[in-house]
Design a protein around this motif. Sequence first.
Motif, mmCIF file in Angstrom:
data_model
loop_
_atom_site.group_PDB
_atom_site.id
_atom_site.type_symbol
_atom_site.label_atom_id
_atom_site.label_comp_id
_atom_site.label_asym_id
_atom_site.label_seq_id
_atom_site.Cartn_x
_atom_site.Cartn_y
_atom_site.Cartn_z
ATOM 1 N N ILE A 489 39.318 49.970 46.039
ATOM 2 C CA ILE A 489 38.467 49.214 45.126
ATOM 3 C C ILE A 489 38.628 47.735 45.450
ATOM 4 C CG2 ILE A 489 38.013 48.616 42.713
ATOM 5 C CD1 ILE A 489 39.148 51.339 41.943
ATOM 6 N N SER A 490 37.506 47.053 45.661
ATOM 7 C CA SER A 490 37.545 45.612 45.918
ATOM 8 C C SER A 490 37.306 44.861 44.612
ATOM 9 C CB SER A 490 36.478 45.211 46.943
ATOM 10 O OG SER A 490 35.182 45.494 46.439
ATOM 11 N N ILE A 491 37.773 43.627 44.554
ATOM 12 C CA ILE A 491 37.609 42.793 43.368
ATOM 13 C C ILE A 491 36.937 41.486 43.763
ATOM 14 C CG2 ILE A 491 39.542 43.788 42.086
ATOM 15 C CD1 ILE A 491 41.282 41.516 43.024
ATOM 16 N N PHE A 506 34.271 44.916 40.080
ATOM 17 C CA PHE A 506 35.061 45.874 40.849
ATOM 18 C C PHE A 506 34.091 46.802 41.575
ATOM 19 C CE2 PHE A 506 37.495 44.514 37.209
ATOM 20 C CZ PHE A 506 38.771 44.279 37.724
ATOM 21 N N SER A 507 34.339 47.107 42.864
ATOM 22 C CA SER A 507 33.413 47.914 43.666
ATOM 23 C C SER A 507 34.188 48.934 44.487
ATOM 24 C CB SER A 507 32.581 47.029 44.611
ATOM 25 O OG SER A 507 31.864 46.075 43.884
ATOM 26 N N TYR A 563 46.181 42.330 35.334
ATOM 27 C CA TYR A 563 45.280 43.368 34.859
ATOM 28 C C TYR A 563 44.775 44.133 36.075
ATOM 29 C CZ TYR A 563 44.908 41.040 30.312
ATOM 30 O OH TYR A 563 45.167 40.489 29.094
ATOM 31 N N SER A 564 44.270 45.365 35.863
ATOM 32 C CA SER A 564 43.626 46.129 36.934
ATOM 33 C C SER A 564 42.698 47.153 36.299
ATOM 34 C CB SER A 564 44.672 46.838 37.819
ATOM 35 O OG SER A 564 45.379 47.806 37.060
ATOM 36 N N VAL A 565 41.907 47.858 37.133
ATOM 37 C CA VAL A 565 41.076 48.964 36.660
ATOM 38 C C VAL A 565 41.356 50.177 37.534
ATOM 39 C CG1 VAL A 565 39.249 47.452 35.816
ATOM 40 C CG2 VAL A 565 39.111 48.357 38.134
ATOM 41 N N GLU A 566 40.982 51.357 37.024
ATOM 42 C CA GLU A 566 41.061 52.603 37.776
ATOM 43 C C GLU A 566 39.689 53.235 37.807
ATOM 44 O OE1 GLU A 566 45.664 54.023 36.882
ATOM 45 O OE2 GLU A 566 43.996 54.892 35.707
ATOM 46 N N ALA A 583 45.549 43.937 41.614
ATOM 47 C CA ALA A 583 45.791 43.245 40.346
ATOM 48 C C ALA A 583 44.913 42.007 40.238
ATOM 49 C CB ALA A 583 47.254 42.857 40.234
ATOM 50 N N VAL A 584 44.408 41.805 39.018
ATOM 51 C CA VAL A 584 43.724 40.568 38.679
ATOM 52 C C VAL A 584 44.669 39.801 37.759
ATOM 53 C CG1 VAL A 584 41.713 39.527 37.623
ATOM 54 C CG2 VAL A 584 41.491 41.704 38.848
#
Length: 777
Positions: A489-491, A506-507, A563-566, A583-584
């Motif tokens: 996943i790219s940010i 997020f992509s 922070y992050s996403v899944e 991580a952001v």
Amino acid sequence: MKKFTLLNACFTCCLLYFSLHPLLAQSPSVISGPACIDASAGNVTYTLITNSNSTTYGYRWYTKGDIEIVSTNGNKVTIRSVNKRTGGQPGYAKGRLFVSHRNVDSDPCGPFLAQLDIYKEFNLRARAGGVTIIGPACVAPGDTAAYSIDPVLSRNLDDEIGLDHYKWSFPTDWQPYYYSGDSTSVTLIAGSSTVNGVSAEVGKCNFGNADKRISLGLFQKAAKPQFVQKPQCLATDVRTVTVSVRHVAGVSYRWSKPSNWTIAKSGVVNNENFITLNIDGNPGQIIVEAGVPGSGKCPSDTASFTLTRSLGADCYIGGEACVDAQNRGVRTYTLVNAPLNSAFHWTLPAGWTFANADTTAQTVQVLPGTGGGVIGASVRGTNCGPNVKTLTVQQKPGRPATIAGADCLTPNTTGNVYSVEPVAGATGYSWSLSGSLTSPSTLVNGGNSITVSIGAAGGTLSVTANNGNCAGLSQTKTVNLAPVEPASISISKTCINRGMPDEVTFSVSNPVAGQTYEWRPVYPSSAAQLPAWTIKPGTPANAASVTYLTNGVSGPSSSPYNYSVEARALNNCGTSGYVSSPAVRLLGAGVITMTPSQMMTEDANGEPYQYGESFSATSIAGATYQWFVNGSLVTTATASVSTGGPNGNVVYVYGNTPGTVRVEVNLNGCKTRIEKTSAYASATSARMATSQAGTEDLSRQVSVYPNPSSSEFTLTLPSFKSQAQVALKTLQGRTVFRTAVGQQKSKLAPGKLTTGVYLLQVTLDGKTVTKKVQIQK
């Protein structure tokens, strides 16, 4: 009539008297005054110039035509233009003014002395309703044409003083044939030229004035065009046609056609005017208008014909060629690309019948029989050429049952078999594949089973049962892949703003068509992350790319906050595992604090009081600062607010109105926002106001100029008892200059100061006045 006769008799008497009276031996008399007067204007005065010195004779003035006497005074007379028929203005016709001697003792007429013909200036073009030349504007060479104009100059014909003049102009190759007695009409023999048209100048006083000339434009007529090339019938697949007419010199031609036809080419070739059209398959009328260039007012003569159509190669019968044997409902057939507005003749296979009453229309509805055959259609009542189109119809097999085989396949596998049960009446089966599905099997008119390979995406299978070239309805099956887990996943950014809104995109790095994605934020363990992230409105929640709004998250002040996403993939075959994003960091400008400080000064009694408040944000190298006071961005120093500090990290607020102060610190693209309230104690403000009340009068008497200044000021004071104490302070209260003055007008040279706003305190006889001054380099 009696009045007219008596007036003429009087004039006759005067004229006879003129021939007999002894005063005739004197030098001739002359009436002096303008020969041309405005037909609509006011009074005009004339004077008799004579050598007669007789005191026994007076003067008698008379008029004829469209003038009347307003007043007389001896050898002077005042007249005006008047319409003798209506009594009002304007009076366009000529008038004549007479004067004679009058013997007041015995002679009521007296000898005739002089007369003057008076003509009128006017503009008929400007008259209400306008004046036009009546006559034909469209003429052909050799035609005889009569033209006339309103006879405004001829209405006093009975006055017998002659008429004013009309002057006609016309093209040089035109010949006059007849003029009326008063020249209000003329008959001309037309030439070939129409230059300048026909015009009339009315009244000799108006001759040569183009603005007063009445004109009629002339235009040349054209003869009816004669067709040279005129095809009567073309097949519907013919898409161009050329039509021509005999060309006549000096004549132009305009063509009209159906609106959906377009012009390919036009011009003059071999003395023929022609046009080439791009046409469709329908009949249409072609019209040609002949006219002379520049004669837009002349009616054009026209010729026309209708182009009829036969059935061309592009014409065919549209409709089901394969009829479902299990469904014998009404079918529709249309003769496609057939000419519109035509009647047709239809023929049907044995056992087939018409379902609608109109069997001559371009479209018909029929009920199929049990077998196939040939449907035919032709155009009625035309001998244009080949005229019959046919369609062979067959019975088609039924739809295959469900396709047997796996619904979900592993990517990049081979040897997957799909099949259908045999269909009655079918001679073969045709398969079609989409997506990443491929097959080594025969796809057209093959068997009822097929071996399939699948690549990195899903696809569909379709199969139809055939009866020769007649295919039945298709059966379809969707083949899906097991969901492909996101590779990474790219940010869009690595840090987010602290204390203010922000967004991060997020992509998935390897999106797969047909898959959806499930996203979820991963927050730090502390509860300080609230409020929660939300998906940006308008962003699909299950797309391969999603944008989250961070909603002004905050975090601990001691360290950065991650922070992050899944995300995981979903499709009809199930779900993949979750993959985490990088991580952001809730980094912003680091650990930021904002500290308020009171700005103090002294009142007239030497008591300190607060005149403002400063706010200092943590100074960070490389960071930029934006300050907002009561929501307004601070851009320049004013009397109410200014900024300072080593890198703009301080703001100074003056006055005693509470408000909000906000700072936004930007470091490497990430921002931190902190907001505090500026609130002075009301008691301090009240005391400050009380203290200042006593110095208001003194403040008005103290002046400092120039303000702003680059270096020096002039201070003007009222009279005082002891020396005045002067101090110059920064807005933070630091004294940068101090002096004592003993004169009412003094020069102040504070020395080298930076550009900015300063406070000048003047203490005079126990009272202190504060003035704001500005140094401007």
